[in-house]
Write a protein that holds these residues in place. Structure first.
Motif, PDB file in Angstrom:
ATOM      1  N   PRO A   4       0.836  -1.207   0.000  1.00  0.00           N
ATOM      2  CA  PRO A   4       0.000   0.000   0.000  1.00  0.00           C
ATOM      3  C   PRO A   4       0.869   1.254   0.000  1.00  0.00           C
ATOM      4  CG  PRO A   4       0.033  -1.031   2.176  1.00  0.00           C
ATOM      5  CD  PRO A   4       0.693  -1.986   1.241  1.00  0.00           C
ATOM      6  N   LYS A   5       0.414   2.255  -0.736  1.00  0.00           N
ATOM      7  CA  LYS A   5       1.136   3.518  -0.804  1.00  0.00           C
ATOM      8  C   LYS A   5       0.804   4.351   0.435  1.00  0.00           C
ATOM      9  CE  LYS A   5       1.925   7.484  -3.809  1.00  0.00           C
ATOM     10  NZ  LYS A   5       1.508   8.175  -5.061  1.00  0.00           N
ATOM     11  N   THR A   6       1.837   4.665   1.228  1.00  0.00           N
ATOM     12  CA  THR A   6       1.590   5.400   2.474  1.00  0.00           C
ATOM     13  C   THR A   6       1.806   6.899   2.315  1.00  0.00           C
ATOM     14  OG1 THR A   6       3.870   4.954   3.151  1.00  0.00           O
ATOM     15  CG2 THR A   6       2.161   3.426   3.919  1.00  0.00           C
ATOM     16  N   HIS A   7       2.693   7.274   1.374  1.00  0.00           N
ATOM     17  CA  HIS A   7       2.948   8.704   1.152  1.00  0.00           C
ATOM     18  C   HIS A   7       1.977   9.190   0.077  1.00  0.00           C
ATOM     19  CE1 HIS A   7       7.382   8.042   2.613  1.00  0.00           C
ATOM     20  NE2 HIS A   7       6.465   7.765   3.527  1.00  0.00           N
ATOM     21  N   ASP A   8       0.699   9.269   0.443  1.00  0.00           N
ATOM     22  CA  ASP A   8      -0.332   9.567  -0.533  1.00  0.00           C
ATOM     23  C   ASP A   8      -0.959  10.937  -0.288  1.00  0.00           C
ATOM     24  OD1 ASP A   8      -1.739   9.133   1.778  1.00  0.00           O
ATOM     25  OD2 ASP A   8      -2.700   7.292   1.100  1.00  0.00           O
ATOM     26  N   ASP A   9      -2.000  11.255  -1.046  1.00  0.00           N
ATOM     27  CA  ASP A   9      -2.660  12.549  -0.926  1.00  0.00           C
ATOM     28  C   ASP A   9      -3.314  12.737   0.440  1.00  0.00           C
ATOM     29  OD1 ASP A   9      -1.926  13.383  -3.437  1.00  0.00           O
ATOM     30  OD2 ASP A   9      -3.791  12.761  -4.404  1.00  0.00           O
ATOM     31  N   SER A  49       9.557  13.347   1.302  1.00  0.00           N
ATOM     32  CA  SER A  49       9.104  12.639   0.110  1.00  0.00           C
ATOM     33  C   SER A  49       7.965  13.375  -0.581  1.00  0.00           C
ATOM     34  CB  SER A  49       8.649  11.225   0.493  1.00  0.00           C
ATOM     35  OG  SER A  49       8.072  10.557  -0.612  1.00  0.00           O
ATOM     36  N   LEU A  50       7.069  13.945   0.221  1.00  0.00           N
ATOM     37  CA  LEU A  50       5.893  14.608  -0.340  1.00  0.00           C
ATOM     38  C   LEU A  50       6.157  16.056  -0.729  1.00  0.00           C
ATOM     39  CD1 LEU A  50       3.223  13.153   2.102  1.00  0.00           C
ATOM     40  CD2 LEU A  50       3.256  12.834  -0.380  1.00  0.00           C
ATOM     41  N   PHE A  51       7.035  16.741   0.020  1.00  0.00           N
ATOM     42  CA  PHE A  51       7.219  18.174  -0.206  1.00  0.00           C
ATOM     43  C   PHE A  51       8.651  18.583  -0.569  1.00  0.00           C
ATOM     44  CE2 PHE A  51       3.633  17.752   2.753  1.00  0.00           C
ATOM     45  CZ  PHE A  51       2.657  18.407   2.033  1.00  0.00           C
ATOM     46  N   GLY A  52       9.608  17.792  -0.167  1.00  0.00           N
ATOM     47  CA  GLY A  52      10.984  18.132  -0.468  1.00  0.00           C
ATOM     48  C   GLY A  52      11.667  19.014   0.550  1.00  0.00           C
ATOM     49  N   GLY A  53      10.952  19.401   1.605  1.00  0.00           N
ATOM     50  CA  GLY A  53      11.548  20.239   2.635  1.00  0.00           C
ATOM     51  C   GLY A  53      10.570  21.286   3.145  1.00  0.00           C
ATOM     52  N   LYS A  54      10.991  22.035   4.150  1.00  0.00           N
ATOM     53  CA  LYS A  54      10.107  23.014   4.780  1.00  0.00           C
ATOM     54  C   LYS A  54       9.689  24.142   3.842  1.00  0.00           C
ATOM     55  CE  LYS A  54       9.609  25.985   8.838  1.00  0.00           C
ATOM     56  NZ  LYS A  54      10.185  26.384  10.144  1.00  0.00           N
ATOM     57  N   PRO A  55      10.598  24.758   3.071  1.00  0.00           N
ATOM     58  CA  PRO A  55      10.153  25.833   2.166  1.00  0.00           C
ATOM     59  C   PRO A  55       9.053  25.385   1.210  1.00  0.00           C
ATOM     60  CG  PRO A  55      12.537  25.832   2.354  1.00  0.00           C
ATOM     61  CD  PRO A  55      12.065  24.576   3.028  1.00  0.00           C
ATOM     62  N   ALA A  56       9.213  24.181   0.661  1.00  0.00           N
ATOM     63  CA  ALA A  56       8.208  23.672  -0.272  1.00  0.00           C
ATOM     64  C   ALA A  56       6.906  23.359   0.450  1.00  0.00           C
ATOM     65  CB  ALA A  56       8.730  22.425  -0.989  1.00  0.00           C
ATOM     66  N   LEU A  58       5.746  24.993   3.047  1.00  0.00           N
ATOM     67  CA  LEU A  58       5.093  26.279   3.291  1.00  0.00           C
ATOM     68  C   LEU A  58       4.461  26.827   2.021  1.00  0.00           C
ATOM     69  CD1 LEU A  58       7.656  27.985   5.702  1.00  0.00           C
ATOM     70  CD2 LEU A  58       5.431  26.992   6.281  1.00  0.00           C
ATOM     71  N   GLU A  59       5.126  26.631   0.887  1.00  0.00           N
ATOM     72  CA  GLU A  59       4.528  27.051  -0.380  1.00  0.00           C
ATOM     73  C   GLU A  59       3.247  26.271  -0.659  1.00  0.00           C
ATOM     74  OE1 GLU A  59       7.019  27.145  -3.781  1.00  0.00           O
ATOM     75  OE2 GLU A  59       8.593  28.346  -2.817  1.00  0.00           O
ATOM     76  N   ALA A  60       3.291  24.962  -0.398  1.00  0.00           N
ATOM     77  CA  ALA A  60       2.104  24.132  -0.598  1.00  0.00           C
ATOM     78  C   ALA A  60       0.985  24.546   0.342  1.00  0.00           C
ATOM     79  CB  ALA A  60       2.453  22.658  -0.385  1.00  0.00           C
ATOM     80  N   LEU A  61       1.350  24.946   1.559  1.00  0.00           N
ATOM     81  CA  LEU A  61       0.367  25.411   2.538  1.00  0.00           C
ATOM     82  C   LEU A  61      -0.304  26.687   2.041  1.00  0.00           C
ATOM     83  CD1 LEU A  61      -0.857  25.074   5.385  1.00  0.00           C
ATOM     84  CD2 LEU A  61       1.106  26.363   6.272  1.00  0.00           C
ATOM     85  N   TYR A  62       0.484  27.585   1.498  1.00  0.00           N
ATOM     86  CA  TYR A  62      -0.022  28.842   0.942  1.00  0.00           C
ATOM     87  C   TYR A  62      -0.977  28.550  -0.224  1.00  0.00           C
ATOM     88  CZ  TYR A  62       0.439  33.723  -0.745  1.00  0.00           C
ATOM     89  OH  TYR A  62       0.211  35.008  -1.147  1.00  0.00           O
ATOM     90  N   ASP A  63      -0.558  27.653  -1.118  1.00  0.00           N
ATOM     91  CA  ASP A  63      -1.402  27.296  -2.263  1.00  0.00           C
ATOM     92  C   ASP A  63      -2.717  26.672  -1.806  1.00  0.00           C
ATOM     93  OD1 ASP A  63       0.386  28.213  -4.140  1.00  0.00           O
ATOM     94  OD2 ASP A  63       1.321  26.262  -4.477  1.00  0.00           O
ATOM     95  N   GLU A  64      -2.627  25.771  -0.842  1.00  0.00           N
ATOM     96  CA  GLU A  64      -3.821  25.103  -0.343  1.00  0.00           C
ATOM     97  C   GLU A  64      -4.792  26.102   0.276  1.00  0.00           C
ATOM     98  OE1 GLU A  64      -6.270  21.698   0.545  1.00  0.00           O
ATOM     99  OE2 GLU A  64      -4.615  22.066  -0.829  1.00  0.00           O
TER     100      GLU A  64
END
Length: 207
Positions: A4-9, A49-56, A58-64
């Motif tokens: 099963p894929k654990t690092h999912d949406d 694995s999902l974001f690549g690090g904290k800066p990414a 935070l960017e994803a958080l902003y987009d969401e």
């Protein structure tokens, strides 16, 4: 059988939810990858694995945050009554903030320097407001004033009252929903072309 894929949406959403909660309640310093991972019962490896690090992240958080907020505003149907459309957009603003308070705070926190693409995404959330105001001016429902000025004044009322409500700063006993809608409707009436013309026709008051 495949593993099963654990690092999912679903995990991605939980990580963003928790990052937003930490940001809104404890501030940017509390948003650490280790704490976020621990709180959602996963590893920092999953975060990378999902974001690549904290800066990414935070960017994803902003987009969401802007995606969720924008979805509420664009869901308001366009009708032949632009003044009422503006009120309904304002009500959708509050619904979005109350539904996702952990993301609402991200909209104005400036935890990340927006890229051009992110700024365009943020601007799109304001588009329904500008559109409703312009239609009201074109139909001579509102005074022929700067549409951005009218739109921004409504935005300021919405933001101010919602922020007071979310922070628990409204006076005791105040009906937040009723007061909010009353303020939006009063704002709209203030820009009505008929009321403006009537006010201009009145003789100046004498002392």
């Amino acid at each position: 059988m495949p593993r099963p894929k654990t690092h999912d949406d679903a995990l991605r959403r939980r990580l963003l939810e928790r990052a937003g909660e930490l940001l809104s309640t404890e501030g940017p310093a509390a948003v650490s990858l280790r704490k976020i991972a621990t709180d959602v019962n996963t590893s920092t490896t999953a975060v990378y694995s999902l974001f690549g690090g904290k800066p990414a992240l935070l960017e994803a958080l902003y987009d969401e945050a802007f995606n969720r907020f924008g979805a509420h505003l664009t869901a308001v149907p366009v009708t032949d009554d632009p003044a009422e459309d503006l009120v309904q957009i304002g009500l959708a603003y509050r619904r979005s903030a109350l539904a996702d308070p952990q993301f609402y705070s991200v909209l104005y926190s400036k935890v990340v320097e927006p890229t051009k693409a992110m700024s365009r995404a943020a601007g799109r959330t304001f588009a329904p407001v500008i559109d409703a105001v312009r239609r009201a001016i074109e139909q001579k429902v509102f005074l022929a004033e700067d549409p951005e000025q009218i739109a921004m004044s409504m935005w300021g009322i919405a933001h101010g009252l919602v922020s007071l409500e979310l922070n628990g700063n409204l006076p005791p006993g105040v009906d937040a929903a009723a007061t909010y809608e009353l303020a939006l409707r009063a704002h709209g009436r203030g820009w009505l072309a008929e009321s403006g013309e009537a006010a201009a026709a009145k003789p100046p008051r004498t002392r």
